[in-house]
Enzyme design. Structure first.
Site, PDB file in Angstrom:
ATOM      1  N   SER A  88      83.268  18.104  65.788  1.00  0.00           N
ATOM      2  CA  SER A  88      82.805  16.556  65.340  1.00  0.00           C
ATOM      3  C   SER A  88      83.464  15.179  65.683  1.00  0.00           C
ATOM      4  O   SER A  88      83.355  14.791  64.707  1.00  0.00           O
ATOM      5  CB  SER A  88      84.690  17.144  64.344  1.00  0.00           C
ATOM      6  OG  SER A  88      84.104  17.755  63.186  1.00  0.00           O
ATOM      7  N   PHE A 152      75.406  31.260  60.587  1.00  0.00           N
ATOM      8  CA  PHE A 152      75.168  32.019  61.957  1.00  0.00           C
ATOM      9  C   PHE A 152      73.207  32.913  61.170  1.00  0.00           C
ATOM     10  O   PHE A 152      72.218  32.863  61.767  1.00  0.00           O
ATOM     11  CB  PHE A 152      75.593  32.571  62.583  1.00  0.00           C
ATOM     12  CG  PHE A 152      76.545  31.501  63.720  1.00  0.00           C
ATOM     13  CD1 PHE A 152      75.164  30.936  64.840  1.00  0.00           C
ATOM     14  CD2 PHE A 152      77.312  31.337  64.162  1.00  0.00           C
ATOM     15  CE1 PHE A 152      75.734  29.994  65.947  1.00  0.00           C
ATOM     16  CE2 PHE A 152      78.129  30.050  64.364  1.00  0.00           C
ATOM     17  CZ  PHE A 152      76.930  30.026  65.252  1.00  0.00           C
ATOM     18  N   ALA A 153      73.712  33.616  59.989  1.00  0.00           N
ATOM     19  CA  ALA A 153      72.745  34.542  59.444  1.00  0.00           C
ATOM     20  C   ALA A 153      71.516  33.200  58.668  1.00  0.00           C
ATOM     21  O   ALA A 153      70.261  34.006  58.644  1.00  0.00           O
ATOM     22  CB  ALA A 153      73.390  34.752  58.358  1.00  0.00           C
ATOM     23  N   TYR A 185      88.049  17.459  54.099  1.00  0.00           N
ATOM     24  CA  TYR A 185      87.654  17.259  55.388  1.00  0.00           C
ATOM     25  C   TYR A 185      85.961  18.784  55.728  1.00  0.00           C
ATOM     26  O   TYR A 185      86.673  19.712  55.118  1.00  0.00           O
ATOM     27  CB  TYR A 185      87.730  18.063  55.875  1.00  0.00           C
ATOM     28  CG  TYR A 185      87.187  17.996  57.232  1.00  0.00           C
ATOM     29  CD1 TYR A 185      87.742  16.839  57.912  1.00  0.00           C
ATOM     30  CD2 TYR A 185      86.537  18.487  58.187  1.00  0.00           C
ATOM     31  CE1 TYR A 185      87.085  16.409  59.714  1.00  0.00           C
ATOM     32  CE2 TYR A 185      86.021  18.058  59.063  1.00  0.00           C
ATOM     33  CZ  TYR A 185      86.429  17.432  60.319  1.00  0.00           C
ATOM     34  OH  TYR A 185      85.495  16.747  61.132  1.00  0.00           O
ATOM     35  N   SER A 186      84.492  18.302  55.360  1.00  0.00           N
ATOM     36  CA  SER A 186      84.308  19.107  54.821  1.00  0.00           C
ATOM     37  C   SER A 186      82.726  18.963  55.504  1.00  0.00           C
ATOM     38  O   SER A 186      82.085  17.544  55.600  1.00  0.00           O
ATOM     39  CB  SER A 186      83.361  19.018  53.270  1.00  0.00           C
ATOM     40  OG  SER A 186      82.640  20.121  52.628  1.00  0.00           O
ATOM     41  N   ASN A 187      82.057  20.130  56.694  1.00  0.00           N
ATOM     42  CA  ASN A 187      80.990  19.747  57.368  1.00  0.00           C
ATOM     43  C   ASN A 187      79.066  18.895  56.825  1.00  0.00           C
ATOM     44  O   ASN A 187      78.560  18.586  56.587  1.00  0.00           O
ATOM     45  CB  ASN A 187      80.436  20.545  58.193  1.00  0.00           C
ATOM     46  CG  ASN A 187      81.971  20.516  59.447  1.00  0.00           C
ATOM     47  OD1 ASN A 187      82.309  20.052  59.729  1.00  0.00           O
ATOM     48  ND2 ASN A 187      82.265  21.830  59.379  1.00  0.00           N
ATOM     49  N   GLY A 327      87.630  16.980  67.156  1.00  0.00           N
ATOM     50  CA  GLY A 327      86.600  18.388  66.898  1.00  0.00           C
ATOM     51  C   GLY A 327      86.993  19.452  67.749  1.00  0.00           C
ATOM     52  O   GLY A 327      87.732  18.942  68.605  1.00  0.00           O
TER      53      GLY A 327
END
Length: 375
Positions: A88, A152-153, A185-187, A327
């Site tokens: 991050s 990942f799928a 906190y959000s990617n 990160g």
């Protein structure tokens, strides 16, 4: 890749020989140099990966301490110029790129994301006309945090990941607050910002960040890999998976993944030296305009510091404050912080162990290195 979605202490703080290397000429350090940082490094490494290191200094010089090993079954110290995945810390590079677009009048912080990416953020309680660019940068959009590992799928047939697909997956979780009302906190926020960069510049986000930030600053050992590029440049610190139970531990190489799954939220590769240079340049006003830097440093108070536009503010135990980010991605846990008087500290471990105190120990190590180096 993220370390916490709650409060700043959780985000930045929640039997190995140690060697020291000077930045110009490598030499063994006297054992009485940097004793507090050595102790903090040992404490961090004891709950982290096979190895850990910190690169710190000020305007007069820099030094590196390494504990454990960079490669299992060896006694190889981690060096400050070796590559690793920074997780991050990528977010600060992404934010700096967006603020350059603000400086150029191509993006406005308080304009809705729907203005630039119509229809991208909608449904399931989301309204992109109410979520601004600033909200995304400061993690106050209300978009729920999610673990990117569940995605990942969603791999494409060519082994890479489509950012728009990942964003749609992230938006399946209902909002946690109204835009601007809370901090989560959000990617997903930074995946959307990557899409914004691509829309405005006409370039893939990895190329835009490379051309605008990495190359102008001469960060020769920093890479924003293109989708499909899984390689770590040489020299590199291998990343590991593993577990610690008391004095027992087990390590295996971290699984290979395509960095496009993290994209603008955490795909980059760098070194402790380059990261220190980047954050020092950013906070010195060498990357964005003074007005944009002031916006970056307007923080949402989280206790113990705050979160600005893609940057953490840490209140130091010795007084004053430091700026940077942390990160965590499979194989690595990292953090870099700098002060306005020229001090810097970048630290990492070659494993990211969930459910441990390693995040807090990492923050304590960085704090100690900055405070022990205070003039």
């Amino acid at each position: 890749m993220k370390l916490s979605s709650r409060r700043l202490p959780a985000v930045i703080g929640a039997a190995a020989a140690i060697v020291m290397m000077a930045t110009a000429t490598a030499h063994a350090a006297p054992n009485d140099e940097h004793p507090a940082t050595r102790t903090a490094l040992k404490a961090f490494q004891s709950v982290a990966g096979p190895g850990a290191a910190v690169y710190a200094g000020d305007n007069t010089g820099a030094w590196t301490l390494s504990a454990g090993t960079g490669t299992i079954n060896t006694t190889k110290p981690i060096q400050a110029d070796e590559h690793f995945r920074i997780g991050s810390q990528t977010k600060t590079f992404t934010a700096a790129t967006v603020l350059q677009l603000v400086d150029e009048g191509k993006v406005a912080l308080d304009t809705s994301i729907d203005t630039y990416l119509p229809g991208t953020v909608n449904g399931n309680g989301y309204d992109g006309t109410r979520i601004t660019v600033r909200h995304l940068l400061q993690q106050t959009s209300g978009i729920a945090g999610y673990d990117p590992l569940v995605s990942f799928a969603l791999v494409e047939p060519n082994g890479t990941y489509n950012t728009a697909t990942l964003v749609r997956e992230g938006l399946k979780r209902a909002p946690v607050s109204a835009p601007g009302a809370g901090w989560t906190y959000s990617n997903t926020n930074y995946l959307i910002l990557g899409m914004l960069i691509e829309k405005v510049t006409g370039l893939p986000v990895h190329e835009a960040v490379t051309r605008r930030i990495i190359e102008p600053l001469g960060l020769d050992r920093t890479v924003f890999p293109a989708p499909g590029d899984r390689a770590l440049p040489s020299p590199a610190v291998p990343g590991y998976h593993g577990a610690r139970v008391g004095t027992f531990y087990f390590w295996s190489l971290a699984f290979s993944y395509d960095p496009s799954i993290f994209s603008a939220s955490g795909a980059m590769v760098s070194t402790m030296e380059d990261l220190s240079s980047f954050y020092s340049a950013l906070t010195a006003g060498k990357v964005v305009s003074p007005a944009s830097l002031a916006e970056i440093e307007k923080v949402r108070d989280l206790g113990g510091g705050g979160y600005g536009l893609g940057i953490l503010k840490m209140n130091l135990s010795c007084g004053g404050e430091a700026w940077g980010h942390n990160g965590g991605v499979p194989g690595y846990l990292t953090q870099t912080m700098v002060t306005k008087d020229g001090r810097h500290a970048s630290a990492m471990s070659n494993a990211y162990l969930l459910g441990t105190t390693s995040t807090a120990k990492l923050a304590a190590l960085v704090d100690t290195a900055l405070c022990e180096n205070r003039g």
